[in-house]
Structure formats: C-alpha cells, structure tokens
Design a protein around this motif. Structure first.
Motif, PDB file in Angstrom:
ATOM      1  N   CYS A 171      -8.195  -0.009  -6.131  1.00 10.22           N
ATOM      2  CA  CYS A 171      -6.773   0.321  -5.915  1.00 10.22           C
ATOM      3  C   CYS A 171      -5.927  -0.136  -7.097  1.00 10.22           C
ATOM      4  O   CYS A 171      -5.888  -1.325  -7.416  1.00 10.22           O
ATOM      5  N   CYS A 228      -9.180   4.010  -2.641  1.00 13.21           N
ATOM      6  CA  CYS A 228      -9.802   2.961  -1.818  1.00 13.21           C
ATOM      7  C   CYS A 228     -10.774   3.580  -0.814  1.00 13.21           C
ATOM      8  O   CYS A 228     -11.867   3.063  -0.574  1.00 13.21           O
ATOM      9  N   CYS A 272      -1.536   6.519  -0.224  1.00 13.71           N
ATOM     10  CA  CYS A 272      -1.615   7.584  -1.233  1.00 13.71           C
ATOM     11  C   CYS A 272      -2.160   8.900  -0.697  1.00 13.71           C
ATOM     12  O   CYS A 272      -2.948   8.925   0.251  1.00 13.71           O
ATOM     13  N   CYS A 325       0.861  -1.188   0.000  1.00 14.01           N
ATOM     14  CA  CYS A 325       0.000   0.000   0.000  1.00 14.01           C
ATOM     15  C   CYS A 325       0.890   1.229   0.000  1.00 14.01           C
ATOM     16  O   CYS A 325       1.860   1.301   0.754  1.00 14.01           O
TER      17      CYS A 325
HETATM   18  S1  SF4 Z   1      -5.372   3.396  -3.252  1.00 10.42           S
HETATM   19 FE1  SF4 Z   1      -5.575   2.940  -1.057  1.00 10.42          FE
HETATM   20  S2  SF4 Z   1      -5.031   0.753  -0.837  1.00 10.42           S
HETATM   21 FE2  SF4 Z   1      -4.341   1.432  -2.874  1.00 10.42          FE
HETATM   22  S3  SF4 Z   1      -2.186   1.980  -2.556  1.00 10.42           S
HETATM   23 FE3  SF4 Z   1      -3.395   3.892  -2.331  1.00 10.42          FE
HETATM   24  S4  SF4 Z   1      -3.862   4.052  -0.137  1.00 10.42           S
HETATM   25 FE4  SF4 Z   1      -3.158   1.938  -0.518  1.00 10.42          FE
END
Ligand code: SF4
Ligand code: SF4
Length: 206
Positions: free
Chosen positions: A110, A76, A71, A68
């Motif tokens: 994701c 997500c 981000c 993960c």
């Molecule tokens: S979108 Fe969410 S689950 Fe996917 S890498 Fe980014 S923070 Fe992590």
C-alpha cells in the motif's frame, strides 16, 4: 451497484489538530502505535538573509489527514495471499481478521501505509470507514470529529462534483497507482506529489 464512497479533506481548513486521528483511535480502541488515520505535517521553502535578519521568504507548511483511501485499484487486495481483503459494493475495502495470517504483504504494497499491524491480535488492521456507522446512514467518526469541519464523506462522484478531483497533495503518492477514493482541497501552498519539494516534519508520529 452502490456508489464508491470517498473521503474529502479541505487542507485550507485543516489546522493539523489531529482530532480526526484521535477520534478514530478512540472509536476503534486502537493500541498504542496503531494509527488508522494519520496527519502528515509537511513543510518546505527557505529563509533568506536580509542585512543579517532571517526572513521567511518562501517558507510554507500544511497538514494532510490520510487513512485508507478505499481505492478503486486496491493493490493491498491484489497481493494478499489468503484473499483476506475484499471490497464491498460501496467501495469500502475490508480485512477479514479470521483469514489474515499477518504476513504484512498488504502494508508493504500500500503506497499510503494504511494497513497497520496489531501485535496484540497478530493481524493486519486498517480503516473500515466506520462501516457500521455507514450502514446506519451515519458518517465516519473522523469526519464528525473535525472541529474545523474540514472533512466530508459521501459517494465519490458527488464529492468530486462538490469539491473537484485533486487527490495528490505531497507527501501522498501519485494517485495513478491505486486510484484512491479521496478528494483534497489544496490551500495556496499545497504541493503536488510530483513536486519533489518539501519534507515531513512529524515522521516520529507516523
Ligand atoms: S491500497 Fe488498499 S490499504 Fe492502501 S489505501 Fe488503497 S485500499 Fe487502502
Ligand atoms: S497481512 Fe493479512 S491481510 Fe495483509 S496481505 Fe497478509 S494475510 Fe493478507
């Protein structure tokens, strides 16, 4: 407001040994098939025939350790229908198991494939950056485990100051989608996510 925390991986130093993946599984006691950290083995290029001998003219391979990305734009979190996903002040993105209904929307959304369904618990799970260690001033297990010292961890602005801003080694997606809190150091054969070159070698492990 705390600073966004981030991972760093030096692709040049990474041997693809997967010690980071195993340290993560071990520490979080993850069941078979659940991988919060994955190591993509990527390859490309061509062999050429020179007078009947096959010469590796442009063949390349490298490994990309990925989990993960916590981000800045966590898609997500946006898609979760029960608001089970949250982002701490320091940027760590967490799934609240008590609120998760196991619908898997987050894993479909994701682009890194980071959320992993735990069939024993019937909930989605993922890397929490070893938040309990971070809260004690320590570093995540994956970072500490790397025998080649290819990984680092810290505030994103400091990581970028030390190592640059490259964040899209193939086969990872375009960082514009979610603005991942990560920096990679490419080696001389690393392709970008937009190169359209190469393929995954270890699909069955991912
Ligand atoms: S979108 Fe969410 S689950 Fe996917 S890498 Fe980014 S923070 Fe992590
Ligand atoms: S699986 Fe859980 S965390 Fe993921 S979107 Fe569904 S309810 Fe939210």
């Amino acid at each position: 407001m705390a600073k966004q925390l981030a991972f760093y991986v030096d692709i040049n130093k990474c041997s693809g040994c997967k010690a980071c993946q195993i340290a993560c599984k071990d520490r979080s006691n993850l069941p078979v098939g659940v991988r919060w950290r994955k190591v993509f083995q990527y390859e490309g290029g061509e062999w050429v025939d020179q007078n009947g001998q096959m010469i590796p003219s442009s063949v390349y391979t490298y490994s990309v350790s990925s989990a993960c990305m916590h981000c800045k734009k966590p898609i997500c979190m946006d898609v979760c229908p029960t608001s089970a996903i949250s982002k701490r002040d320091d940027g760590i993105v967490l799934i609240n198991a008590d609120m998760c209904i196991g619908c898997r929307y987050c894993s479909w959304a994701c682009p890194y494939g980071a959320p992993q369904f735990n069939e024993e618990l019937n909930v989605m799970t993922k890397c929490d950056m070893c938040q309990d260690l971070v809260d004690k001033g320590e570093r995540p297990a994956c970072v500490e485990s790397c025998p080649y010292r290819a990984m680092d961890f810290g505030p994103l602005d400091e990581i970028r100051e030390k190592y640059g801003t490259f964040a899209d080694p193939a086969p990872l997606p375009d960082p514009a989608i979610t603005e991942p809190a990560v920096v990679y150091k490419p080696n001389k054969v690393t392709k970008s996510s937009r190169s359209g070159d190469g393929r995954l070698m270890n699909l069955e492990e991912l």
